[in-house]
Design a protein around this motif. Structure first.
Motif, PDB file in Angstrom:
ATOM      1  N   ILE A   4       0.854  -1.194   0.000  1.00  0.00           N
ATOM      2  CA  ILE A   4       0.000   0.000   0.000  1.00  0.00           C
ATOM      3  C   ILE A   4       0.884   1.236   0.000  1.00  0.00           C
ATOM      4  O   ILE A   4       1.643   1.490   0.944  1.00  0.00           O
ATOM      5  CB  ILE A   4      -0.947   0.009   1.203  1.00  0.00           C
ATOM      6  N   LEU A   5       0.760   2.014  -1.064  1.00  0.00           N
ATOM      7  CA  LEU A   5       1.592   3.197  -1.261  1.00  0.00           C
ATOM      8  C   LEU A   5       0.735   4.449  -1.156  1.00  0.00           C
ATOM      9  O   LEU A   5      -0.171   4.661  -1.966  1.00  0.00           O
ATOM     10  CB  LEU A   5       2.255   3.124  -2.644  1.00  0.00           C
ATOM     11  N   GLY A   6       0.984   5.262  -0.143  1.00  0.00           N
ATOM     12  CA  GLY A   6       0.275   6.524  -0.005  1.00  0.00           C
ATOM     13  C   GLY A   6       0.839   7.547  -0.975  1.00  0.00           C
ATOM     14  O   GLY A   6       2.053   7.613  -1.183  1.00  0.00           O
ATOM     15  N   LEU A   7      -0.031   8.354  -1.560  1.00  0.00           N
ATOM     16  CA  LEU A   7       0.372   9.398  -2.498  1.00  0.00           C
ATOM     17  C   LEU A   7      -0.257  10.707  -2.053  1.00  0.00           C
ATOM     18  O   LEU A   7      -1.476  10.795  -1.890  1.00  0.00           O
ATOM     19  CB  LEU A   7      -0.088   9.051  -3.914  1.00  0.00           C
ATOM     20  N   THR A   8       0.571  11.719  -1.840  1.00  0.00           N
ATOM     21  CA  THR A   8       0.036  12.993  -1.392  1.00  0.00           C
ATOM     22  C   THR A   8       0.870  14.133  -1.944  1.00  0.00           C
ATOM     23  O   THR A   8       1.927  13.917  -2.541  1.00  0.00           O
ATOM     24  CB  THR A   8      -0.040  13.043   0.150  1.00  0.00           C
ATOM     25  N   ALA A  17      -2.206  14.069 -11.585  1.00  0.00           N
ATOM     26  CA  ALA A  17      -1.512  13.647 -12.806  1.00  0.00           C
ATOM     27  C   ALA A  17      -0.530  12.528 -12.495  1.00  0.00           C
ATOM     28  O   ALA A  17      -0.355  11.596 -13.292  1.00  0.00           O
ATOM     29  CB  ALA A  17      -0.784  14.828 -13.434  1.00  0.00           C
ATOM     30  N   THR A  18       0.099  12.588 -11.329  1.00  0.00           N
ATOM     31  CA  THR A  18       1.031  11.531 -10.926  1.00  0.00           C
ATOM     32  C   THR A  18       0.280  10.237 -10.638  1.00  0.00           C
ATOM     33  O   THR A  18       0.731   9.141 -11.007  1.00  0.00           O
ATOM     34  CB  THR A  18       1.839  11.976  -9.701  1.00  0.00           C
ATOM     35  N   ALA A  19      -0.890  10.342 -10.009  1.00  0.00           N
ATOM     36  CA  ALA A  19      -1.711   9.148  -9.774  1.00  0.00           C
ATOM     37  C   ALA A  19      -2.098   8.503 -11.098  1.00  0.00           C
ATOM     38  O   ALA A  19      -2.119   7.269 -11.223  1.00  0.00           O
ATOM     39  CB  ALA A  19      -2.957   9.515  -8.977  1.00  0.00           C
ATOM     40  N   ALA A  20      -2.395   9.328 -12.094  1.00  0.00           N
ATOM     41  CA  ALA A  20      -2.745   8.796 -13.407  1.00  0.00           C
ATOM     42  C   ALA A  20      -1.572   8.033 -14.024  1.00  0.00           C
ATOM     43  O   ALA A  20      -1.770   7.033 -14.721  1.00  0.00           O
ATOM     44  CB  ALA A  20      -3.189   9.930 -14.331  1.00  0.00           C
ATOM     45  N   PRO A  28      -3.090   0.162  -9.513  1.00  0.00           N
ATOM     46  CA  PRO A  28      -4.395   0.783  -9.276  1.00  0.00           C
ATOM     47  C   PRO A  28      -4.283   1.874  -8.222  1.00  0.00           C
ATOM     48  O   PRO A  28      -3.491   1.773  -7.282  1.00  0.00           O
ATOM     49  CB  PRO A  28      -5.257  -0.384  -8.778  1.00  0.00           C
ATOM     50  N   ALA A  29      -5.070   2.937  -8.398  1.00  0.00           N
ATOM     51  CA  ALA A  29      -5.008   4.069  -7.473  1.00  0.00           C
ATOM     52  C   ALA A  29      -6.411   4.499  -7.079  1.00  0.00           C
ATOM     53  O   ALA A  29      -7.294   4.648  -7.933  1.00  0.00           O
ATOM     54  CB  ALA A  29      -4.254   5.243  -8.108  1.00  0.00           C
ATOM     55  N   HIS A  30      -6.603   4.678  -5.798  1.00  0.00           N
ATOM     56  CA  HIS A  30      -7.888   5.121  -5.247  1.00  0.00           C
ATOM     57  C   HIS A  30      -7.802   6.620  -4.999  1.00  0.00           C
ATOM     58  O   HIS A  30      -6.931   7.096  -4.267  1.00  0.00           O
ATOM     59  CB  HIS A  30      -8.182   4.393  -3.933  1.00  0.00           C
ATOM     60  N   VAL A 109      -2.224   2.170  -4.815  1.00  0.00           N
ATOM     61  CA  VAL A 109      -1.943   3.554  -4.435  1.00  0.00           C
ATOM     62  C   VAL A 109      -3.179   4.182  -3.793  1.00  0.00           C
ATOM     63  O   VAL A 109      -4.289   4.081  -4.327  1.00  0.00           O
ATOM     64  CB  VAL A 109      -1.521   4.376  -5.667  1.00  0.00           C
ATOM     65  N   LEU A 110      -2.977   4.835  -2.650  1.00  0.00           N
ATOM     66  CA  LEU A 110      -4.030   5.622  -2.009  1.00  0.00           C
ATOM     67  C   LEU A 110      -3.704   7.092  -2.217  1.00  0.00           C
ATOM     68  O   LEU A 110      -2.789   7.637  -1.602  1.00  0.00           O
ATOM     69  CB  LEU A 110      -4.119   5.307  -0.513  1.00  0.00           C
TER      70      LEU A 110
END
Length: 207
Positions: A4-8, A17-20, A28-30, A109-110
């Motif tokens: 589980i990778l947090g993205l902020t 755009a980075t999540a995309a 997959p990204a939530h 990705v969260l």
């Protein structure tokens, strides 16, 4: 086990755009913000918000501008709203992670704007902070329709400073050099995590 990778990242850093990019590369990204939008537009939050904040629901959807006027400068009302919305978002996040695990996704990705501010990093195995030079960030945000310098400064005041977020990150993605360079950085992160069995953060992951 899915990592589980947090993205902020702060406003204007191109976190979405980075999540995309992560999605395009197979992770997959939530999107927590998109989840809130869905909950407000005919979703499970609508009747609960309508009951707590009369007058903010129109045609079966929450009027976010009207709701914002009620809660933004009222911490007690904001806490009341968060008590309604946060459990619903967490439930959607839990379903997303279950689906990722069932699909045996190596990394999920969260994408959470206020990850550190809400303690969300405790639910992650590592955290990516999306960053850029402050001048680049400011120019991007002030170019948005309806944005003013005062509004931008008010938003920044509610977010943890970028320098502090970078200090807590396990990985950085600098979008100031463009999205092609950002994709190279994301590829590097995914390579670094390939086959990693465990958690980077110290201590047990919170349930």
């Amino acid at each position: 086990m899915t990592f589980i990778l947090g993205l902020t990242g702060s406003i204007g850093m191109r976190k979405s755009a980075t999540a995309a990019i992560f999605r395009r590369l197979g992770a997959p990204a939530h999107d927590a913000d998109a989840c809130v939008h869905a909950l407000y537009k005919g979703g499970a939050a609508v009747p609960l918000v309508a009951a707590a904040f009369p007058g903010v629901v129109t045609d079966g959807a929450v009027d976010r501008a009207a709701l914002g006027r009620l809660v933004l400068d009222d911490p007690a009302r904001m806490a009341e709203l968060e008590a309604i919305v946060h459990p619903l978002v967490r439930a959607e996040e839990t379903r997303f992670l279950a689906d990722a695990a069932s699909a045996r996704a190596p990394v999920a990705v969260l994408d959470i704007p206020l990850l550190f501010e809400t303690g969300g990093e405790r639910r992650c195995d590592a955290v990516v902070v999306v960053t850029a030079d402050p001048a680049v960030q400011r120019a991007r945000v002030l170019a948005r329709p309806g944005m003013t310098a005062d509004k931008f400064d008010a938003i920044l005041a509610k977010q943890r400073p970028d320098v502090e977020k970078r200090g807590q990150a396990h990985f950085l993605v600098d979008t100031g050099r463009g999205l092609n360079a950002a994709e190279t950085q994301v590829r590097g992160i995914l390579r670094a995590l390939a086959g990693r069995p465990g958690r980077i953060l110290t201590g047990p992951r919170a349930p």
